[in-house]
Design a protein around this motif. Structure first.
Motif, short mmCIF file in Angstrom:
data_model
loop_
_atom_site.label_atom_id
_atom_site.label_comp_id
_atom_site.label_asym_id
_atom_site.label_seq_id
_atom_site.Cartn_x
_atom_site.Cartn_y
_atom_site.Cartn_z
N SER A 164 0.86 -1.18 0.00
CA SER A 164 0.00 0.00 0.00
C SER A 164 0.89 1.23 0.00
O SER A 164 2.00 1.21 0.53
N GLN A 165 0.41 2.30 -0.58
CA GLN A 165 1.24 3.48 -0.81
C GLN A 165 0.91 4.60 0.17
O GLN A 165 -0.27 4.87 0.44
N SER A 166 1.96 5.25 0.67
CA SER A 166 1.82 6.44 1.50
C SER A 166 2.12 7.67 0.66
O SER A 166 2.98 7.63 -0.22
N SER A 167 1.44 8.76 0.93
CA SER A 167 1.77 10.02 0.27
C SER A 167 2.81 10.75 1.10
O SER A 167 3.11 10.36 2.22
N THR A 168 3.39 11.79 0.55
CA THR A 168 4.41 12.53 1.28
C THR A 168 4.17 14.03 1.16
O THR A 168 3.64 14.50 0.15
N THR A 169 4.54 14.75 2.20
CA THR A 169 4.51 16.21 2.15
C THR A 169 5.92 16.76 1.93
O THR A 169 6.12 17.97 1.86
N THR A 215 13.42 10.29 -22.57
CA THR A 215 12.49 9.19 -22.35
C THR A 215 12.80 7.98 -23.23
O THR A 215 12.29 6.89 -23.00
N SER A 216 13.64 8.17 -24.23
CA SER A 216 14.02 7.05 -25.09
C SER A 216 15.13 6.21 -24.50
O SER A 216 15.46 5.14 -25.03
N VAL A 217 15.74 6.67 -23.41
CA VAL A 217 16.81 5.94 -22.75
C VAL A 217 16.22 5.05 -21.66
O VAL A 217 15.57 5.54 -20.73
N LYS A 218 16.45 3.74 -21.78
CA LYS A 218 15.97 2.78 -20.79
C LYS A 218 17.13 2.37 -19.88
O LYS A 218 18.19 1.99 -20.36
N VAL A 219 16.88 2.42 -18.58
CA VAL A 219 17.86 1.97 -17.59
C VAL A 219 17.28 0.77 -16.85
O VAL A 219 16.17 0.86 -16.30
N GLY A 220 18.00 -0.33 -16.86
CA GLY A 220 17.55 -1.52 -16.17
C GLY A 220 18.09 -1.60 -14.76
O GLY A 220 19.29 -1.44 -14.55
N VAL A 221 17.21 -1.80 -13.79
CA VAL A 221 17.62 -1.98 -12.39
C VAL A 221 17.59 -3.48 -12.11
O VAL A 221 16.52 -4.07 -11.91
N LEU A 222 18.75 -4.13 -12.15
CA LEU A 222 18.87 -5.55 -11.85
C LEU A 222 19.12 -5.67 -10.36
O LEU A 222 20.22 -5.40 -9.87
N ASP A 223 18.09 -6.07 -9.61
CA ASP A 223 18.19 -5.92 -8.16
C ASP A 223 17.14 -6.77 -7.47
O ASP A 223 16.72 -7.81 -8.00
N THR A 224 16.69 -6.31 -6.30
CA THR A 224 15.68 -7.03 -5.53
C THR A 224 14.27 -6.75 -6.03
O THR A 224 13.31 -7.25 -5.47
N GLY A 225 14.17 -5.96 -7.08
CA GLY A 225 12.87 -5.54 -7.60
C GLY A 225 12.65 -4.06 -7.35
O GLY A 225 13.45 -3.40 -6.68
N VAL A 226 11.59 -3.53 -7.90
CA VAL A 226 11.28 -2.11 -7.78
C VAL A 226 9.79 -1.95 -7.51
O VAL A 226 8.96 -2.61 -8.15
N ASP A 227 9.46 -1.07 -6.57
CA ASP A 227 8.06 -0.70 -6.33
C ASP A 227 7.65 0.29 -7.41
O ASP A 227 7.89 1.49 -7.31
N ASP A 228 7.01 -0.23 -8.45
CA ASP A 228 6.65 0.59 -9.61
C ASP A 228 5.54 1.57 -9.33
O ASP A 228 5.30 2.49 -10.12
N GLN A 229 4.84 1.42 -8.20
CA GLN A 229 3.73 2.33 -7.90
C GLN A 229 4.11 3.46 -6.95
O GLN A 229 3.27 4.29 -6.60
N HIS A 230 5.38 3.49 -6.55
CA HIS A 230 5.86 4.58 -5.70
C HIS A 230 5.64 5.92 -6.40
O HIS A 230 5.88 6.05 -7.61
N GLN A 231 5.20 6.92 -5.66
CA GLN A 231 4.85 8.22 -6.24
C GLN A 231 6.00 8.87 -7.00
O GLN A 231 5.77 9.67 -7.93
N ASP A 232 7.24 8.56 -6.64
CA ASP A 232 8.40 9.17 -7.29
C ASP A 232 8.99 8.28 -8.38
O ASP A 232 9.91 8.70 -9.07
#
Length: 610
Positions: free
Chosen positions: A151-156, A181-198
């Motif tokens: 679940s997502q929290s907002s921030t001030t 926007t045409s440059v793709k960067v791959g994050v090879l890691d533990t995964g990414v929270d794609d729904q994070h506001q930032d």
């Protein structure tokens, strides 16, 4: 040659079990196995795993119908294009084919037979065979669960010029480019929270997947974080410039998540890394960040049959990705270890019982020491080598902020949160972000050209008085070719420095009290600039209690921080103030007001740059 890492994920290369605190709180990471070790302040069941659209580099094979205790994973290596000639022998020797990467001649096989590797080595066309782990393949490999969707929290919190971004001049580089926007960067890691506001504004789901267990899983959400490490890394690279939270080094590029950490252990085994690099090559990633080392061996030695196969398999996959236009950036590791003078390894294997063994420089940390990979060491706030960072003359390519002591790197955490982590895992994404900016302004650059640009434009840093640092001012074991410089890397120029004044005297900040620290400015003609830089270092255990103001000589007040950040520790950042209406010379004050009880602190230092 550029090479890499973080604490286990940050340098060794990764950060694992983490205590995620409230919004903005420093997160202490226990270095998980497989991650580039970060500093102490630093991975609906389906009958057959979804593999997505077929690609040039990958041939999919059905997994065995059921998991059995004692199942181990192996790399069976043939000539590129030669896997089909030996796949039939896998079953006859007591194994099953889990995934095939024919373009590089790699089969990922599973078997419960203790003689599988030795039997396969006798098969015509097989060049090498090696076990990739000393523990069983988890049953989850055959029916992988999707990671939690937090679940997502907002921030001030609003964006500010953090110390790490100003140290590499990313804030100045944005005047040239924020990334394409045409440059793709791959994050090879533990995964990414794609729904994070930032992260959501820049996230590329179409090219994201899980490579856990060594085979691509493209189900929606398979790429999500099974820890916190990958989300933190992603924010450093490309958190959106949207007025909230933080800004990444390249806030205009696209981020893809390729989860290579397995749930539970958060380990990064060789077949996972191979899958990740093949995916990067086939999906057009211009840059990948690799803040981990390939588990279970901190160093893989070519005189060991299993480890030799791991080296060869991962090397071929990296070479494939680079041949498709992808530059790999990796963390150097967080063990304060001289990678140019290897003697012992006491951390391997980390998936069972580690033993101390004698090693030589022939044994390598992968992927960071593979040819073509950019190896990144970590710096603290101020530019010195971070205490935990691995080093090594001829191994380290470049240095970047990773945090040290109380100064961590502030970035995104799953669930809309933010926090500080330290490690080479945090340094590497700064370089990956700069590489993405280079690719944005030079779209025709090859990986080799981006790699060269990173080195040529880095700011030289000489060795300190530390006998472990070998080399010259322009190339040494602590900083490689120097500290990464985003502004120079994209062709910008640094404005002449203004006059600098500072106060290093500690001023205690008690509960419910207002204190001030003065700086007398003299010798500056006319008014202060519209971009007056105010560096603030306030140590306090709950910055949500604090209001911080800059007071001009005539008494005008400029608010820098006003009771935000909740329970986050410490304010350590540089603010930009439009003070152009103020006469520069005179007594300026930093005023700190504590508005609550229980938490106290001090003004540790502050400065003004005109």
């Amino acid at each position: 040659m550029f090479s890499l890492i973080s604490s286990r994920t940050a340098g060794r290369s990764r950060t694992s079990a983490t205590a995620v605190a409230a919004l903005g709180t420093i997160v202490a990471l226990a270095a998980p196995a497989g991650l580039a070790h970060a500093a102490t302040s630093d991975t609906a069941p389906v009958a057959a795993r979804s593999t997505g659209a077929s690609t040039a580099g990958t041939t999919k094979a059905a997994a065995p119908a059921a998991w059995a205790a004692g199942t181990r994973a192996y790399l069976v290596i043939t000539a590129p294009g030669g896997t089909s000639a030996v796949t039939g022998s896998v079953a006859t020797k007591g194994g099953s084919v889990f995934a095939t990467y024919d373009a590089i001649g790699v089969i990922v096989a599973h078997s419960t037979s203790t003689t599988f590797a030795s039997s396969m080595r006798t098969v015509t066309g097989v060049q090498q065979v090696g076990a990739t782990r000393t523990s069983d393949v988890p049953a989850d490999a055959y029916s992988p669960a999707l990671p939690a969707n937090p679940s997502q929290s907002s921030t001030t919190l609003t964006e500010s010029n953090r110390w790490d971004m100003t140290q590499i001049k990313a804030d100045q580089a944005w005047a040239v480019t924020t990334g394409s926007t045409s440059v793709k960067v791959g994050v090879l890691d533990t995964g990414v929270d794609d729904q994070h506001q930032d992260i959501a504004p820049n996230f590329n789901a179409a090219d994201s997947a899980s490579c856990a267990y060594g085979k691509a899983d493209t189900r929606a959400g398979a790429w999500r974080d099974v820890d916190t490490h990958g989300t933190h890394v992603a924010g450093t690279i490309a958190a959106a410039k949207n007025g909230k939270g933080v800004i990444g080094v390249a806030p205009g590029v696209k981020i893809s998540s390729v989860r290579i950490a397995e749930p539970g252990s958060t380990l990064f085994f060789a077949e996972n890394t191979i899958c990740g690099f093949m995916w990067a090559g086939d999906h057009g990633f211009k840059v990948t960040n690799n803040s981990y080392y390939t588990d279970p061996w901190q160093f893989n030695c070519p005189d060991n049959l299993d480890q030799a196969a791991i080296i060869e398999g991962v090397r071929r996959a990296q070479e494939y990705a680079e041949g498709k236009g992808s530059l790999q950036v990796a963390a150097a590791g967080n063990s304060n270890y001289d990678l140019a003078n290897k003697t012992t390894d006491s951390e391997s294997p980390n998936d069972s019982t580690p033993v101390t063994r004698t090693i030589t420089n022939a044994c390598i940390d992968i992927p960071t020491e593979l040819p073509g990979v950019v190896t990144v060491a970590a710096q603290g706030n101020g530019g010195a080598k971070a205490s935990y960072s691995n080093f090594g003359n001829g191994v380290i390519d470049i240095a970047a902020p990773g945090g040290d002591g109380s100064s961590g790197v502030y970035s995104t955490l799953p669930g809309g949160k933010y926090g500080n982590l330290s490690g080479t895992s945090m340094a590497s994404p700064h370089v990956a972000g700069v590489a993405a900016l280079i690719a944005s302004v030079n779209p025709s650059f090859t990986p080799a050209q981006i790699r060269d640009q990173l080195g040529v434009q880095a700011t030289d840093r000489a060795c300190p008085s530390d006998t472990r640092c070998k080399g010259t001012t322009t190339k040494n074991g602590f900083f490689g070719e120097g500290a990464v410089d985003a502004l120079k890397a994209v062709g910008g120029s640094t404005p002449p420095p203004g006059k600098y004044f500072e106060n290093l005297t500690d001023v205690t900040v008690p509960d419910n009290t207002t204190v001030e620290s003065p700086i007398t400015v003299s010798g500056v003609t006319g008014n202060a600039p519209a971009t007056l830089k105010v560096g603030v270092d306030v140590k306090h255990t709950y910055i949500g209690d604090l209001k911080v103001d800059l007071v001009a000589p005539d008494g005008s007040v400029y608010t820098l921080h006003n009771r935000t950040g909740s329970g986050t520790d410490n304010i350590l950042q540089t603010y930009t103030v439009n003070a152009s209406s103020e006469v520069a010379n005179g007594v300026w004050k930093l005023r700190v007001n504590d508005n609550a009880t229980q938490d106290t602190g001090k003004i540790d230092a502050w400065n003004l740059t005109f």
